[in-house]
Motif scaffolding. Structure first.
Motif, PDB file in Angstrom:
ATOM      1  N   PRO A  23       7.472   1.793  11.388  1.00 28.89           N
ATOM      2  CA  PRO A  23       7.547   2.894  10.398  1.00 28.89           C
ATOM      3  C   PRO A  23       7.833   2.668   9.052  1.00 28.89           C
ATOM      4  CG  PRO A  23       8.831   3.420  12.579  1.00 28.89           C
ATOM      5  CD  PRO A  23       8.144   1.687  12.411  1.00 28.89           C
ATOM      6  N   LEU A  24       8.396   1.403   8.751  1.00 31.30           N
ATOM      7  CA  LEU A  24       8.575   1.085   7.309  1.00 31.30           C
ATOM      8  C   LEU A  24       7.423   0.944   6.438  1.00 31.30           C
ATOM      9  CD1 LEU A  24      11.329  -2.276   8.154  1.00 31.30           C
ATOM     10  CD2 LEU A  24      11.667   0.430   7.609  1.00 31.30           C
ATOM     11  N   GLY A  25       6.317   0.377   7.099  1.00 34.97           N
ATOM     12  CA  GLY A  25       5.003   0.629   6.313  1.00 34.97           C
ATOM     13  C   GLY A  25       4.569   1.697   5.848  1.00 34.97           C
ATOM     14  N   ALA A  26       4.917   2.798   6.785  1.00 35.06           N
ATOM     15  CA  ALA A  26       4.435   4.423   6.549  1.00 35.06           C
ATOM     16  C   ALA A  26       5.529   4.947   5.455  1.00 35.06           C
ATOM     17  CB  ALA A  26       4.635   5.231   7.875  1.00 35.06           C
ATOM     18  N   LEU A  27       6.759   4.556   5.482  1.00 32.95           N
ATOM     19  CA  LEU A  27       7.866   4.921   4.810  1.00 32.95           C
ATOM     20  C   LEU A  27       7.586   4.425   3.291  1.00 32.95           C
ATOM     21  CD1 LEU A  27      11.204   4.440   6.578  1.00 32.95           C
ATOM     22  CD2 LEU A  27      10.131   6.543   5.736  1.00 32.95           C
ATOM     23  N   GLY A  28       7.031   3.079   3.264  1.00 32.99           N
ATOM     24  CA  GLY A  28       6.740   2.484   1.833  1.00 32.99           C
ATOM     25  C   GLY A  28       5.441   3.320   1.190  1.00 32.99           C
ATOM     26  N   ALA A  29       4.392   3.667   2.086  1.00 30.62           N
ATOM     27  CA  ALA A  29       3.371   4.488   1.847  1.00 30.62           C
ATOM     28  C   ALA A  29       3.564   5.977   1.150  1.00 30.62           C
ATOM     29  CB  ALA A  29       2.233   4.577   2.745  1.00 30.62           C
ATOM     30  N   MET A  30       4.514   6.361   2.160  1.00 34.49           N
ATOM     31  CA  MET A  30       5.013   7.778   1.568  1.00 34.49           C
ATOM     32  C   MET A  30       5.783   7.853   0.400  1.00 34.49           C
ATOM     33  SD  MET A  30       7.415  10.239   4.105  1.00 34.49           S
ATOM     34  CE  MET A  30       7.916  11.725   3.375  1.00 34.49           C
ATOM     35  N   ALA A  31       6.485   6.751   0.047  1.00 30.54           N
ATOM     36  CA  ALA A  31       7.653   6.826  -1.262  1.00 30.54           C
ATOM     37  C   ALA A  31       6.507   6.496  -2.386  1.00 30.54           C
ATOM     38  CB  ALA A  31       8.323   5.519  -1.035  1.00 30.54           C
ATOM     39  N   PHE A  32       5.606   5.493  -2.266  1.00 28.93           N
ATOM     40  CA  PHE A  32       4.504   5.238  -3.386  1.00 28.93           C
ATOM     41  C   PHE A  32       3.234   5.829  -3.533  1.00 28.93           C
ATOM     42  CE2 PHE A  32       7.986   1.821  -2.850  1.00 28.93           C
ATOM     43  CZ  PHE A  32       8.290   1.819  -4.249  1.00 28.93           C
ATOM     44  N   ALA A  33       3.086   6.932  -2.441  1.00 29.71           N
ATOM     45  CA  ALA A  33       1.538   7.355  -2.343  1.00 29.71           C
ATOM     46  C   ALA A  33       1.251   8.011  -3.865  1.00 29.71           C
ATOM     47  CB  ALA A  33       1.674   8.318  -1.422  1.00 29.71           C
ATOM     48  N   GLU A  34       2.044   8.654  -4.531  1.00 30.46           N
ATOM     49  CA  GLU A  34       1.585   9.321  -5.787  1.00 30.46           C
ATOM     50  C   GLU A  34       2.161   8.523  -6.842  1.00 30.46           C
ATOM     51  OE1 GLU A  34      -0.308  11.392  -5.319  1.00 30.46           O
ATOM     52  OE2 GLU A  34       0.154  12.374  -3.200  1.00 30.46           O
ATOM     53  N   ARG A  35       2.903   7.418  -6.779  1.00 26.06           N
ATOM     54  CA  ARG A  35       3.598   6.755  -7.873  1.00 26.06           C
ATOM     55  C   ARG A  35       2.425   5.489  -8.190  1.00 26.06           C
ATOM     56  NH1 ARG A  35       9.653   6.393  -5.927  1.00 26.06           N
ATOM     57  NH2 ARG A  35      10.400   8.374  -5.841  1.00 26.06           N
ATOM     58  N   LEU A  53      -3.619  -0.595  -1.429  1.00 28.65           N
ATOM     59  CA  LEU A  53      -4.691  -1.366  -0.390  1.00 28.65           C
ATOM     60  C   LEU A  53      -4.752  -2.665  -0.751  1.00 28.65           C
ATOM     61  CD1 LEU A  53      -7.277   1.575  -0.130  1.00 28.65           C
ATOM     62  CD2 LEU A  53      -5.370   0.928   1.517  1.00 28.65           C
ATOM     63  N   VAL A  54      -5.155  -3.059  -1.939  1.00 26.61           N
ATOM     64  CA  VAL A  54      -5.271  -4.276  -2.319  1.00 26.61           C
ATOM     65  C   VAL A  54      -4.109  -5.156  -1.960  1.00 26.61           C
ATOM     66  CG1 VAL A  54      -5.745  -5.761  -4.130  1.00 26.61           C
ATOM     67  CG2 VAL A  54      -7.254  -4.005  -4.220  1.00 26.61           C
ATOM     68  N   GLY A  55      -3.017  -4.631  -2.429  1.00 20.21           N
ATOM     69  CA  GLY A  55      -1.666  -5.337  -2.310  1.00 20.21           C
ATOM     70  C   GLY A  55      -1.314  -5.475  -0.924  1.00 20.21           C
ATOM     71  N   LEU A 109      -1.046  -0.085   4.587  1.00 20.64           N
ATOM     72  CA  LEU A 109      -2.530   0.036   4.387  1.00 20.64           C
ATOM     73  C   LEU A 109      -3.004   1.327   5.242  1.00 20.64           C
ATOM     74  CD1 LEU A 109      -4.872  -2.567   4.046  1.00 20.64           C
ATOM     75  CD2 LEU A 109      -5.419  -0.895   5.875  1.00 20.64           C
ATOM     76  N   ILE A 110      -2.502   1.561   6.383  1.00 19.91           N
ATOM     77  CA  ILE A 110      -2.961   2.529   7.090  1.00 19.91           C
ATOM     78  C   ILE A 110      -2.646   3.893   6.692  1.00 19.91           C
ATOM     79  CG2 ILE A 110      -2.610   3.983   9.187  1.00 19.91           C
ATOM     80  CD1 ILE A 110      -2.566   1.204  10.876  1.00 19.91           C
ATOM     81  N   GLY A 111      -1.255   4.054   6.041  1.00 17.65           N
ATOM     82  CA  GLY A 111      -0.835   5.207   5.344  1.00 17.65           C
ATOM     83  C   GLY A 111      -1.711   5.526   4.242  1.00 17.65           C
ATOM     84  N   ILE A 112      -1.997   4.753   3.615  1.00 14.36           N
ATOM     85  CA  ILE A 112      -2.951   4.909   2.102  1.00 14.36           C
ATOM     86  C   ILE A 112      -4.303   5.194   2.497  1.00 14.36           C
ATOM     87  CG2 ILE A 112      -3.481   3.801   0.075  1.00 14.36           C
ATOM     88  CD1 ILE A 112      -0.576   4.972   0.152  1.00 14.36           C
TER      89      ILE A 112
END
Length: 465
Positions: free
Chosen positions: A326-338, A345-347, A382-385
Motif C-alpha cells: 500500500p505504500l506505493g499507492a499512498l505515494g501515487a495518491m500523494a503526488f498524483a496531481e503534484r 512512471l519513469v522514476g 507505477l500501478i497507481g499512476i
C-alpha cells in the motif's frame, strides 16, 4: 449560485469537472475499487500459493519447455491468456453496454471460475478454469479504470484513481497473511491453498450489494445520446456534493468540449492522428511493465526458495514484503496531481531496475526485505499512476476499447514472462531474472520519457481533441 441556462449550456463534463473533492466521491471510488480488490487478490494470489501448488505435486517450480503444463509457469500463463482474451475480445463490451453492467457481469465470471478452480486436481483442468477467471478479470480491470476516470473531476482524477489503487492493493497483504496461515496446512480435507482460492471467490456475493446505488457513467450516457439519463445522474451527484459541503457550486465552464454525440467510435480511430503515437507508446509500456510487476510479484516466494530459504521462511519474508504494497499507492495518491504523471512512471521504472538487481544479489534477511520492499513500492506506485494515465489518453467513445487493447499487451507478455523467469531460474539463477526485468524497465523509461504526453490537470475532453 449558477443559473439554469448555464447548466443547460455547460454539458455533463463541465458540470462534473467543476465539483470539489468530497467524501461522496471517495465513497463512490472505494465501492468501484472493491470490485478491483478481488481482481488483484486473484492476480497476486498466484505468488502466495505457488509453493503449496508445487508441494502438492500439481506443478513444478521450473519448466522443461515453453507451454509445459506441468510447470508453475502454466498456472500463471493460462490466467494471463484469459486476461488477454478479456481485454481484447471483450473490452469493447464496456463501451457498448456501459460501465456499470459490465462491471457486475465480469465480477460474476471471475468469482464462479475461481471457486470451481479451487477443487481441480490436474494442471490441465486448473489451467482451464484459470483461463476463464482471467477473461472476467481482463474485462473488469479496464472497466474500473474507465469508470473512475469518467465519474471524477479532472483536477482530482489522478488522486482518486490512486486512491482506488490503494484500496485495491490492500488485497495483497490480505492474501499474503491468509497464505502464510493456510498454505502450510490442510483443513476439512482440503489443502490450505484451496481455501485461499475459495475465499477469493467471495466477490460474487459482495458485488450484488455494492452495485446498488452505483450510477452509470454520465459521460458514457452522454456519448450515446442518452442526455436525459446523464443529466439526471449529474443532478443527483451535485445535490450530494452541495449537501456535504454546504456551499453553492461554482458556475460550470461553457463552450468547452464534451462527449455529446460522440457515437460509437471505432477500433481504427486509435491508429489515427495523435492517438497513433499514444497507442504505440502505451502498447510497448504495457508489454514491458509486467516484467517488473508480475515477473517479481508473482515469483517472490519461488525466488526466495531458490535462494535456499525454507517454504516457511519464504512465505514469511514474502508476507513482510507484501505489507509495503500500500505504500506505493499512498505515494501515487500523494503526488498524483503534484508531479507530472509521465515522470512518475519513469522514476518508478528506474527504481524497479536498480532495487531489483540489488534484491537479486542479496543473501541476508535485511537487504532481502529492504530491496524487496523497494521493488514492491515502486511497482505499485507505477500501478497507481499508469491506470490513470492510460485512461486519460483516449476519448469516451473508444476509451474502454482502446485501454483494453493497449492493456492487452501486458497480458501477452505475462503469458511468456512466467516461462522466461522459470527458464532463467533453472539455467542462470535469480540475478539473471533481474537483469531481464531491468532491461524491460529501460524500455519504459525511453518510451514514456520521450513519447508520453503530459496530462496533469487537463480535462479528458481537451486531452482527446
Amino acid at each position: 449560485m449558477y443559473v439554469e441556462k448555464e447548466i443547460v449550456a455547460a454539458g455533463v463534463s463541465a458540470r462534473l469537472d467543476r465539483l470539489p473533492p468530497t467524501r461522496f466521491f471517495r465513497g463512490l471510488v472505494a465501492r468501484i475499487a472493491i470490485g478491483g480488490w478481488f481482481e488483484f487478490y486473484e492476480m497476486f494470489m498466484a505468488a502466495y500459493i505457488a509453493l503449496g501448488l508445487i508441494r502438492s505435486g500439481m506443478y513444478r517450480a521450473t519448466t522443461v519447455g515453453l507451454f509445459d503444463v506441468n510447470g508453475f509457469a502454466s498456472f500463471l500463463g493460462s490466467f494471463f491468456a484469459g486476461m488477454f482474451v478479456g481485454t481484447v475480445a471483450l473490452g469493447g463490451f464496456t463501451d457498448r453496454f456501459g460501465r456499470r453492467a459490465v462491471f457486475t457481469f465480469a465480477m460474476l465470471i471471475y468469482s464462479v471460475a475461481t471457486f470451481v478452480a479451487a477443487f481441480q486436481t490436474s494442471p490441465q483442468t486448473m489451467d482451464l478454469w484459470r483461463f476463464i477467471a482471467g477473461i472476467g478479470i481482463g474485462v473488469q480491470l479496464i472497466t474500473v479504470d474507465t469508470y473512475i476516470s469518467e465519474l471524477t473531476p479532472h483536477h482530482t482524477r489522478g488522486r482518486y484513481m490512486a486512491f482506488s489503487i490503494l484500496v485495491i492493493l490492500t488485497s495483497v497483504p490480505v492474501v499474503a497473511v491468509l497464505s502464510y496461515a493456510l498454505v502450510p496446512h490442510a483443513f476439512l480435507g482440503l489443502d490450505g491453498w484451496r481455501w485461499v482460492m475459495i475465499i477469493g471467490s467471495a466477490g460474487a456475493v459482495l458485488i450484488w450489494f455494492m452495485r446498488r446505488g452505483l450510477p452509470e457513467s454520465p459521460r458514457w450516457l452522454e456519448s450515446k445520446g442518452r442526455l436525459g439519463e446523464a443529466l439526471t445522474i449529474v443532478d443527483a451527484i451535485e445535490r450530494r456534493v452541495i449537501a456535504e459541503t454546504g456551499r453553492a457550486l461554482e458556475p460550470p465552464r461553457t463552450g468547452t468540449a464534451d462527449a455529446a454525440g460522440e457515437g460509437q467510435g471505432s477500433f481504427a480511430e486509435m491508429w489515427k492522428g495523435r492517438y497513433l503515437r499514444r497507442t504505440v507508446m502505451l502498447s510497448l509500456f504495457n508489454f514491458f511493465q509486467t516484467f517488473g510487476v508480475y515477473g517479481f510479484g508473482a515469483w517472490v516466494p519461488v525466488l526466495l526458495y531458490t535462494k535456499g530459504l525454507t517454504i516457511t521462511h519464504s512465505l514469511l519474508y514474502t508476507m513482510v514484503i507484501a505489507f509495503t504494497t500500500p505504500l506505493g499507492a499512498l505515494g501515487a495518491m500523494a503526488f498524483a496531481e503534484r508531479i507530472e504523471r509521465k515522470w512518475q512512471l519513469v522514476g518508478c521504472a528506474v527504481m524497479v531496475a536498480v532495487a531489483g538487481v540489488l534484491f537479486g544479489l542479496a543473501r541476508d534477511p535485511l537487504p532481502i526485505l529492504l530491496f524487496g520492499g523497494l521493488v514492491t513500492i515502486a511497482n505499485n506506485w507505477l500501478i497507481g499512476i499508469f491506470h490513470t494515465y492510460q485512461a486519460e489518453l483516449y476519448p469516451t467513445r473508444i476509451r474502454a476499447r482502446a485501454v483494453g487493447f493497449v492493456f492487452s499487451w501486458s497480458r501477452v507478455s505475462s503469458i511468456f514472462v512466467g516461462f522466461w523467469v522459470a527458464a532463467l531460474l533453472k539455467h542462470s539463477g535469480v540475478p539473471a531474472v533481474f537483469a531481464l526485468i531491468s532491461s524491460a524497465m529501460f524500455v519504459i523509461v525511453v518510451m514514456v520519457g520521450f513519447f508520453g504526453p503530459k496530462t496533469n490537470g487537463i480535462r479528458l475532453e481537451e486531452l482527446s481533441q
